[in-house]
Design a protein around this motif. Structure first.
Motif, PDB file in Angstrom:
ATOM      1  N   VAL A  21       8.622  -6.051  -4.392  1.00  0.00           N
ATOM      2  CA  VAL A  21       8.070  -5.991  -3.035  1.00  0.00           C
ATOM      3  C   VAL A  21       6.787  -5.175  -3.025  1.00  0.00           C
ATOM      4  CG1 VAL A  21       8.481  -5.138  -0.686  1.00  0.00           C
ATOM      5  CG2 VAL A  21      10.306  -6.326  -1.917  1.00  0.00           C
ATOM      6  N   TYR A  22       6.816  -4.020  -3.670  1.00  0.00           N
ATOM      7  CA  TYR A  22       5.628  -3.173  -3.740  1.00  0.00           C
ATOM      8  C   TYR A  22       4.471  -3.922  -4.393  1.00  0.00           C
ATOM      9  CZ  TYR A  22       2.912   1.134  -4.571  1.00  0.00           C
ATOM     10  OH  TYR A  22       1.940   2.106  -4.581  1.00  0.00           O
ATOM     11  N   SER A  23       4.762  -4.603  -5.489  1.00  0.00           N
ATOM     12  CA  SER A  23       3.720  -5.328  -6.231  1.00  0.00           C
ATOM     13  C   SER A  23       3.102  -6.434  -5.390  1.00  0.00           C
ATOM     14  CB  SER A  23       4.308  -5.917  -7.520  1.00  0.00           C
ATOM     15  OG  SER A  23       4.811  -4.904  -8.369  1.00  0.00           O
ATOM     16  N   ALA A  24       3.940  -7.131  -4.617  1.00  0.00           N
ATOM     17  CA  ALA A  24       3.435  -8.212  -3.776  1.00  0.00           C
ATOM     18  C   ALA A  24       2.478  -7.678  -2.712  1.00  0.00           C
ATOM     19  CB  ALA A  24       4.596  -8.953  -3.120  1.00  0.00           C
ATOM     20  N   TYR A  25       2.843  -6.586  -2.076  1.00  0.00           N
ATOM     21  CA  TYR A  25       1.944  -5.995  -1.072  1.00  0.00           C
ATOM     22  C   TYR A  25       0.683  -5.441  -1.731  1.00  0.00           C
ATOM     23  CZ  TYR A  25       5.455  -6.406   2.597  1.00  0.00           C
ATOM     24  OH  TYR A  25       6.345  -6.885   3.523  1.00  0.00           O
ATOM     25  N   PHE A  26       0.822  -4.909  -2.935  1.00  0.00           N
ATOM     26  CA  PHE A  26      -0.315  -4.388  -3.682  1.00  0.00           C
ATOM     27  C   PHE A  26      -1.337  -5.507  -3.918  1.00  0.00           C
ATOM     28  CE2 PHE A  26      -2.747  -2.625  -7.110  1.00  0.00           C
ATOM     29  CZ  PHE A  26      -2.666  -1.250  -6.966  1.00  0.00           C
ATOM     30  N   LEU A  27      -0.851  -6.675  -4.333  1.00  0.00           N
ATOM     31  CA  LEU A  27      -1.744  -7.819  -4.555  1.00  0.00           C
ATOM     32  C   LEU A  27      -2.422  -8.258  -3.269  1.00  0.00           C
ATOM     33  CD1 LEU A  27       0.213 -10.121  -7.039  1.00  0.00           C
ATOM     34  CD2 LEU A  27      -1.759  -8.682  -7.516  1.00  0.00           C
ATOM     35  N   ASP A  28      -1.648  -8.332  -2.200  1.00  0.00           N
ATOM     36  CA  ASP A  28      -2.219  -8.725  -0.900  1.00  0.00           C
ATOM     37  C   ASP A  28      -3.337  -7.772  -0.494  1.00  0.00           C
ATOM     38  OD1 ASP A  28      -0.486 -10.854  -0.717  1.00  0.00           O
ATOM     39  OD2 ASP A  28       0.939  -9.833   0.607  1.00  0.00           O
ATOM     40  N   ALA A  29      -3.103  -6.486  -0.688  1.00  0.00           N
ATOM     41  CA  ALA A  29      -4.114  -5.497  -0.314  1.00  0.00           C
ATOM     42  C   ALA A  29      -5.367  -5.627  -1.176  1.00  0.00           C
ATOM     43  CB  ALA A  29      -3.534  -4.086  -0.435  1.00  0.00           C
ATOM     44  N   LEU A  30      -5.192  -5.836  -2.488  1.00  0.00           N
ATOM     45  CA  LEU A  30      -6.341  -5.981  -3.380  1.00  0.00           C
ATOM     46  C   LEU A  30      -7.199  -7.186  -3.001  1.00  0.00           C
ATOM     47  CD1 LEU A  30      -5.262  -5.206  -7.061  1.00  0.00           C
ATOM     48  CD2 LEU A  30      -6.952  -4.016  -5.670  1.00  0.00           C
ATOM     49  N   ARG A  31      -6.556  -8.295  -2.663  1.00  0.00           N
ATOM     50  CA  ARG A  31      -7.312  -9.490  -2.276  1.00  0.00           C
ATOM     51  C   ARG A  31      -8.140  -9.245  -1.030  1.00  0.00           C
ATOM     52  NH1 ARG A  31      -1.983 -12.380  -3.429  1.00  0.00           N
ATOM     53  NH2 ARG A  31      -2.240 -13.294  -5.512  1.00  0.00           N
ATOM     54  N   LEU A  32      -7.631  -8.423  -0.130  1.00  0.00           N
ATOM     55  CA  LEU A  32      -8.379  -8.114   1.089  1.00  0.00           C
ATOM     56  C   LEU A  32      -9.485  -7.101   0.820  1.00  0.00           C
ATOM     57  CD1 LEU A  32      -5.362  -7.912   3.573  1.00  0.00           C
ATOM     58  CD2 LEU A  32      -7.150  -9.665   3.543  1.00  0.00           C
ATOM     59  N   ILE A  33      -9.247  -6.176  -0.090  1.00  0.00           N
ATOM     60  CA  ILE A  33     -10.248  -5.155  -0.423  1.00  0.00           C
ATOM     61  C   ILE A  33     -11.404  -5.761  -1.206  1.00  0.00           C
ATOM     62  CG2 ILE A  33     -10.663  -3.031  -1.726  1.00  0.00           C
ATOM     63  CD1 ILE A  33      -7.658  -2.337  -1.145  1.00  0.00           C
ATOM     64  N   TYR A  34     -11.070  -6.675  -2.161  1.00  0.00           N
ATOM     65  CA  TYR A  34     -12.090  -7.327  -2.993  1.00  0.00           C
ATOM     66  C   TYR A  34     -11.955  -8.848  -2.867  1.00  0.00           C
ATOM     67  CZ  TYR A  34     -12.317  -2.717  -5.236  1.00  0.00           C
ATOM     68  OH  TYR A  34     -12.449  -1.372  -5.491  1.00  0.00           O
ATOM     69  N   PRO A  35     -12.337  -9.411  -1.738  1.00  0.00           N
ATOM     70  CA  PRO A  35     -12.141 -10.854  -1.516  1.00  0.00           C
ATOM     71  C   PRO A  35     -12.964 -11.742  -2.439  1.00  0.00           C
ATOM     72  CG  PRO A  35     -13.482  -9.908   0.238  1.00  0.00           C
ATOM     73  CD  PRO A  35     -12.967  -8.757  -0.566  1.00  0.00           C
ATOM     74  N   ASP A  36     -14.041 -11.195  -3.018  1.00  0.00           N
ATOM     75  CA  ASP A  36     -14.910 -12.005  -3.863  1.00  0.00           C
ATOM     76  C   ASP A  36     -14.713 -11.733  -5.350  1.00  0.00           C
ATOM     77  OD1 ASP A  36     -16.138 -13.145  -1.596  1.00  0.00           O
ATOM     78  OD2 ASP A  36     -17.441 -11.386  -1.398  1.00  0.00           O
ATOM     79  N   SER A  37     -13.723 -10.918  -5.692  1.00  0.00           N
ATOM     80  CA  SER A  37     -13.482 -10.579  -7.098  1.00  0.00           C
ATOM     81  C   SER A  37     -12.386 -11.459  -7.684  1.00  0.00           C
ATOM     82  CB  SER A  37     -13.065  -9.108  -7.224  1.00  0.00           C
ATOM     83  OG  SER A  37     -14.112  -8.256  -6.794  1.00  0.00           O
ATOM     84  N   GLN A  38     -12.446 -11.659  -8.983  1.00  0.00           N
ATOM     85  CA  GLN A  38     -11.414 -12.437  -9.663  1.00  0.00           C
ATOM     86  C   GLN A  38     -10.366 -11.493 -10.256  1.00  0.00           C
ATOM     87  OE1 GLN A  38     -11.826 -14.564 -13.639  1.00  0.00           O
ATOM     88  NE2 GLN A  38     -11.775 -16.309 -12.241  1.00  0.00           N
TER      89      GLN A  38
END
Length: 380
Positions: free
Chosen positions: A19-36
Motif C-alpha cells: 500500500v505504501y509503495s503504491a501511494y509512493f508511486l502515485d506521488a512521484l508521478r504527480l511530482i515529476y509528471p514529465d520524468s520516466q
C-alpha cells in the motif's frame, strides 16, 4: 529526475508495504509528471501489471522460480542500472539496499530506502548496516521506527527523515451503521461493537487481537451486550477459536474472515470503536481508515501506533500487555467517558486525520524531501 523504484510487489499481495509503495508511486508521478520511472517488481507477474502509464516502465521477476528469484532480481537491478543509470534509486524495502550500495560503488548512483517496522528493527547483518550508512536518505514511516534506527544503528540522524503512511480518504467516509451487516450478524443499532482488522497469522500475533479476547470477560461485566468483530484470515484462526471457547465468548465474538477492500468501510462504520493494541506495528494504516470513518481508536503505546494516533491526540494508547488497562479503556470509550473529546466528534476526527495523513500531505512531504535533497546536491 529519472528515478528507478524497487518494490517487493504491488499486485501479487496486499500489505502495508504494498500500500505504501503504491501511494509512493502515485506521488512521484504527480511530482515529476514529465520524468520516466522504471518500476522493478520482485514478485509480480507480467500478467498482473495494468496498462502501462505514460513514462512508466514495469520490469518484473515473478516468473522466476522462488528458489533463485532473489538472485535473479538483484542481477536484473544491477544490470539494468549499469546500462541505463537513473538519477536516483529508491527501494521501498530495506532488503534491496545491498544491490543499491553495489551500484553506488560502481556508478555513483545515489539511493534512498524506506524503513517500515520490524524489517528495520534489530538489524544484525553487517552488509546491510554498511549499505544503510551509505544511503543518501532513509525514509522512516514513523518516528518510532526512526528513533529505533538511531538507537540501534550508527547512522547520521540528518539522513533519516519521516514520511508517514497515507490512505485514500475518498474510500473511507462516515455513514450510519450498515443495516445489511447488522442483519447478517444479528446485531442491533444500539449494540456496542468493537472491531479489529488484522491478518490472523501466527507471525502477527503482536497485533493484539488475543488481548482483546482476554479483555472481553472484564468488559462484559460493565457492558453485557458488547460484541467483538474480528476481520481477517490466516493460520492463527484455530488458536483464536480456542481462546473464544476458553473464555466462553461464543455469543459475543464474530470471526468475519476475509473482507474485500471495497467492503472495509462498511465494517468500520459498523463499529463503535476500532481496537488493535499492537506492540510491533510499524505504523498501522487501519487506524487512519477507521478514524476517517469517524471512529475512536485504541492502539498500543510501544510501536508505530504512537505515530498513527499522534501520541494520543487522535486516539487512546495503552500498554499492549495490560489486559486490565485494555478492558477499562475500551469500557471508557464505549461509555463515552474517555477524556479525549475529539474521539466523540466524528467529522472533526475525520478532518484531523486527513489533515495529518491524507495523500495531499504525503505528496507534499515527499516533494519537499526530494527538492531539498536536489538542492543540497546542487550546492555541493
Amino acid at each position: 529526475m529519472n528515478i528507478d523504484i524497487w518494490i517487493p510487489s504491488l499486485f501479487d499481495s496486499k500489505g502495508g508495504i504494498q500500500v505504501y509503495s503504491a501511494y509512493f508511486l502515485d506521488a512521484l508521478r504527480l511530482i515529476y509528471p514529465d520524468s520516466q520511472h522504471k518500476i522493478f517488481l520482485k514478485h509480480d507477474l507480467p500478467s498482473q501489471i495494468p496498462p502501462t502509464l505514460t513514462n512508466t516502465i514495469y520490469l518484473t521477476s515473478g516468473k522466476t522460480s522462488p528458489r533463485i528469484r532473489t538472485a535473479a532480481f538483484a542481477t536484473q537491478l544491477i544490470q539494468t542500472s549499469l546500462r541505463h543509470p537513473p538519477n536516483l534509486i529508491i527501494s521501498t524495502h530495506l532488503n534491496f539496499v545491498l544491490a543499491a550500495w553495489i551500484l553506488k560503488k560502481l556508478k555513483n548512483i545515489p539511493y534512498w530506502t524506506v524503513a517500515h517496522g520490524i524489517d528495520a528493527w534489530n538489524i544484525q547483518s553487517p552488509l546491510l548496516k554498511i549499505a544503510l550508512k551509505d544511503a543518501a536518505r532513509i525514509l522512516a514511516v514513523s518516528h518510532y521506527t526512526r528513533d529505533r534506527l538511531l538507537a540501534e544503528q550508527d547512522l547520521d540522524p540528518a539522513k533519516i527523515v519521516v514520511l508517514p503512511n497515507t490512505f485514500d480518504s475518498d474510500l473511507f467516509k462516515i455513514t450510519t451503521k450498515p443495516q445489511d451487516l447488522l442483519d447478517k450478524y444479528k446485531l442491533t443499532t444500539q449494540q456496542p461493537i468493537i472491531l479489529t482488522v488484522a491478518r490472523l497469522a501466527e507471525v502477527e500475533r503482536y497485533k493484539g487481537y488475543d488481548r482483546i479476547l482476554e479483555a472481553l470477560p472484564i468488559i462484559r461485566k460493565s457492558i453485557p451486550d458488547v460484541h467483538y468483530i474480528l476481520v481477517g484470515k490466516g493460520d492463527d484462526r484455530s488458536r483464536v477459536e480456542q481462546l473464544i471457547a476458553k473464555f466462553n465468548l461464543q455469543d459475543c465474538v464474530t470471526l468475519a474472515g476475509f473482507v474485500p477492500d471495497e467492503q472495509l468501510c462498511d465494517y468500520y462504520n459498523l463499529c463503535d470503536v476500532f481496537a488493535m493494541p499492537s506492540k510491533r506495528e510499524g505504523f498501522g494504516i487501519v487506524y487512519l481508515e477507521a478514524m476517517a470513518c469517524g471512529k475512536p481508536c485504541l492502539g498500543g503505546d510501544r510501536d508505530g501506533a504512537i505515530d498513527a494516533l499522534c501520541h494520543g491526540e487522535l486516539g487512546a494508547l495503552v500498554n499492549s500487555d495490560d489486559v486490565e488497562s485494555i478492558a477499562q479503556t475500551l469500557i471508557q470509550i464505549l461509555q463515552g467517558t474517555y477524556p479525549n473529546l475529539l474521539m466523540y466528534q466524528p467529522e472533526l476526527l475525520r478532518s484531523k486525520v486527513i489533515e495529518v495523513y491524507g495523500f495531499d500531505r504525503f505528496q507534499q512531504t515527499l516533494g519537499n524531501l526530494l527538492a531539498d535533497w536536489q538542492q543540497q546536491r546542487t550546492n555541493k
